[in-house]
Design an enzyme around this catalytic site. Sequence first.
Site, PDB file in Angstrom:
ATOM      1  N   ASP A  91       0.850  -1.184   0.000  1.00  0.00           N
ATOM      2  CA  ASP A  91       0.000   0.000   0.000  1.00  0.00           C
ATOM      3  C   ASP A  91       0.893   1.244   0.000  1.00  0.00           C
ATOM      4  O   ASP A  91       2.109   1.152   0.138  1.00  0.00           O
ATOM      5  CB  ASP A  91      -0.977  -0.005   1.166  1.00  0.00           C
ATOM      6  CG  ASP A  91      -0.295  -0.025   2.525  1.00  0.00           C
ATOM      7  OD1 ASP A  91       0.908   0.276   2.593  1.00  0.00           O
ATOM      8  OD2 ASP A  91      -0.964  -0.336   3.517  1.00  0.00           O
ATOM      9  N   ASP A 145      -2.589   8.524  -1.757  1.00  0.00           N
ATOM     10  CA  ASP A 145      -3.912   9.130  -1.844  1.00  0.00           C
ATOM     11  C   ASP A 145      -4.298   9.740  -0.504  1.00  0.00           C
ATOM     12  O   ASP A 145      -3.651   9.499   0.506  1.00  0.00           O
ATOM     13  CB  ASP A 145      -4.951   8.082  -2.261  1.00  0.00           C
ATOM     14  CG  ASP A 145      -5.074   6.963  -1.215  1.00  0.00           C
ATOM     15  OD1 ASP A 145      -4.035   6.551  -0.661  1.00  0.00           O
ATOM     16  OD2 ASP A 145      -6.199   6.501  -0.960  1.00  0.00           O
ATOM     17  N   ASP A 264      -7.999  -7.164   0.738  1.00  0.00           N
ATOM     18  CA  ASP A 264      -7.080  -7.362   1.856  1.00  0.00           C
ATOM     19  C   ASP A 264      -7.754  -6.862   3.120  1.00  0.00           C
ATOM     20  O   ASP A 264      -8.656  -6.019   3.058  1.00  0.00           O
ATOM     21  CB  ASP A 264      -5.773  -6.584   1.644  1.00  0.00           C
ATOM     22  CG  ASP A 264      -5.916  -5.131   2.075  1.00  0.00           C
ATOM     23  OD1 ASP A 264      -5.509  -4.795   3.209  1.00  0.00           O
ATOM     24  OD2 ASP A 264      -6.472  -4.316   1.299  1.00  0.00           O
ATOM     25  N   CYS A 302     -15.251 -27.182   8.186  1.00  0.00           N
ATOM     26  CA  CYS A 302     -13.938 -26.659   7.794  1.00  0.00           C
ATOM     27  C   CYS A 302     -12.883 -27.769   7.827  1.00  0.00           C
ATOM     28  O   CYS A 302     -12.859 -28.590   8.752  1.00  0.00           O
ATOM     29  CB  CYS A 302     -13.527 -25.523   8.741  1.00  0.00           C
ATOM     30  SG  CYS A 302     -11.906 -24.798   8.381  1.00  0.00           S
ATOM     31  N   CYS A 304      -9.494 -27.077   7.708  1.00  0.00           N
ATOM     32  CA  CYS A 304      -8.184 -26.505   8.012  1.00  0.00           C
ATOM     33  C   CYS A 304      -7.468 -27.350   9.067  1.00  0.00           C
ATOM     34  O   CYS A 304      -8.069 -28.185   9.742  1.00  0.00           O
ATOM     35  CB  CYS A 304      -8.314 -25.053   8.475  1.00  0.00           C
ATOM     36  SG  CYS A 304      -8.832 -24.825  10.194  1.00  0.00           S
ATOM     37  N   CYS A 307      -9.102 -27.140  12.630  1.00  0.00           N
ATOM     38  CA  CYS A 307     -10.364 -27.861  12.807  1.00  0.00           C
ATOM     39  C   CYS A 307     -10.181 -29.375  12.728  1.00  0.00           C
ATOM     40  O   CYS A 307     -10.979 -30.136  13.287  1.00  0.00           O
ATOM     41  CB  CYS A 307     -11.382 -27.387  11.775  1.00  0.00           C
ATOM     42  SG  CYS A 307     -11.993 -25.707  12.101  1.00  0.00           S
ATOM     43  N   HIS A 333      -6.964 -20.477  11.452  1.00  0.00           N
ATOM     44  CA  HIS A 333      -8.320 -20.829  11.026  1.00  0.00           C
ATOM     45  C   HIS A 333      -8.975 -19.672  10.270  1.00  0.00           C
ATOM     46  O   HIS A 333      -9.594 -19.891   9.208  1.00  0.00           O
ATOM     47  CB  HIS A 333      -9.182 -21.207  12.225  1.00  0.00           C
ATOM     48  CG  HIS A 333     -10.639 -21.312  11.892  1.00  0.00           C
ATOM     49  ND1 HIS A 333     -11.207 -22.426  11.311  1.00  0.00           N
ATOM     50  CD2 HIS A 333     -11.646 -20.404  12.016  1.00  0.00           C
ATOM     51  CE1 HIS A 333     -12.499 -22.209  11.089  1.00  0.00           C
ATOM     52  NE2 HIS A 333     -12.798 -20.999  11.519  1.00  0.00           N
TER      53      HIS A 333
END
Length: 373
Positions: A91, A145, A264, A302, A304, A307, A333
């Site tokens: 950024d 900006d 993001d 889930c 992942c 989990c 997670h």
Amino acid sequence: MSFRLLAECPVTGARAGEYSTPHGTLRTPVFMPVGTQATVKAMAPFELEQMGAQILLGNTYHLFLRPGEDLVERAGGLHRFMDWPHPILTDSGGFQVFSLAELRTLSDEGVVFRSHRDGSRHLMTPERSVKIQEKLGSDIAMCFDECVPYPSTPEASREGMERTLRWAVRCREAHARPGQDLFGIVQGSVYEDQRVLCARELVRLDFPGYAIGGLSVGESHGEMYRILDCLAPEMPRTKPRYLMGVGHPANLVEGIARGVDLFDCVLPTRNGRNGTVFTSTGRLNVKNQALAEDFRPLDETCDCYVCRHYTRAYLRHLYKAGEILAARLCTWHNLHFLLSLVEGARNAILEGTFPAYREAFHARFDDVREAEA
């Protein structure tokens, strides 16, 4: 660097594409975990790779203050410095600078601000922001900006929007690094006429991509979606679109439905460190007493790592015991949840089933209350 559309939803305008960069091709839409200081808090790069992260975001303001762009350049650039061989977006530092209202002075030249760390005085101009990002070596850089606060009067918003346009011209002229795309940023708060004007003027400058800034700063979800609706027809169809700082699950799905390609947000990592996780049915506070003997995973749908191996009761125990692993596992997670959500949306766009995917998500996910323990 190039962007290629593979499919579009005829009902909503959701898009699936490929965005090639020097460090790999992004499969869009894509969510970017935030690595503010050249690291995603609590996560190692190889763990991010394993969960499917394609691109990370680095923060120009923080890296400028510490360790400094010159050191990062000497280290071989941000990719080598943080051992992340995949794409990186930086950024401009604008949001951080303008959030320091009591520590900065604004003019058309740029912003004089004092470091939140040690009080040292600095001048950030559009040209300097661009040169810092060039030294960091990101694949995607952002124009400097002015992000006005919410709420803002139409007059204050217009002044910031017009300054953003003047600075965009200067950033375009200053940018010279090959293999790094520079995105223009659309400002204008919640005023549709200002947003449309800003977008049209930026398109005339022919940036490689366009970001939408100044949202998710306090306005309602409805106001956000209204602005995205008015901007969708103004954005070039063949260039990537980036909605800055947005990571709430419902906002991701609705942003994708309005043609956004990149997102993001610090939300999944910040919430994870504080003990709040996203599940397919809503938010869950793992510190809740009701979870003390709950031996289910965080989300039974889930897959992942967390989990598959740990229970709600164990994670609550870690938080109550003050263990660092609690923040790591909940962050893991949350990031996996958002990455999978966006990947699922992409697959649905390619398969022509995105409207059903969107409807099914909203039928399950309850943003009003926390998920039942």
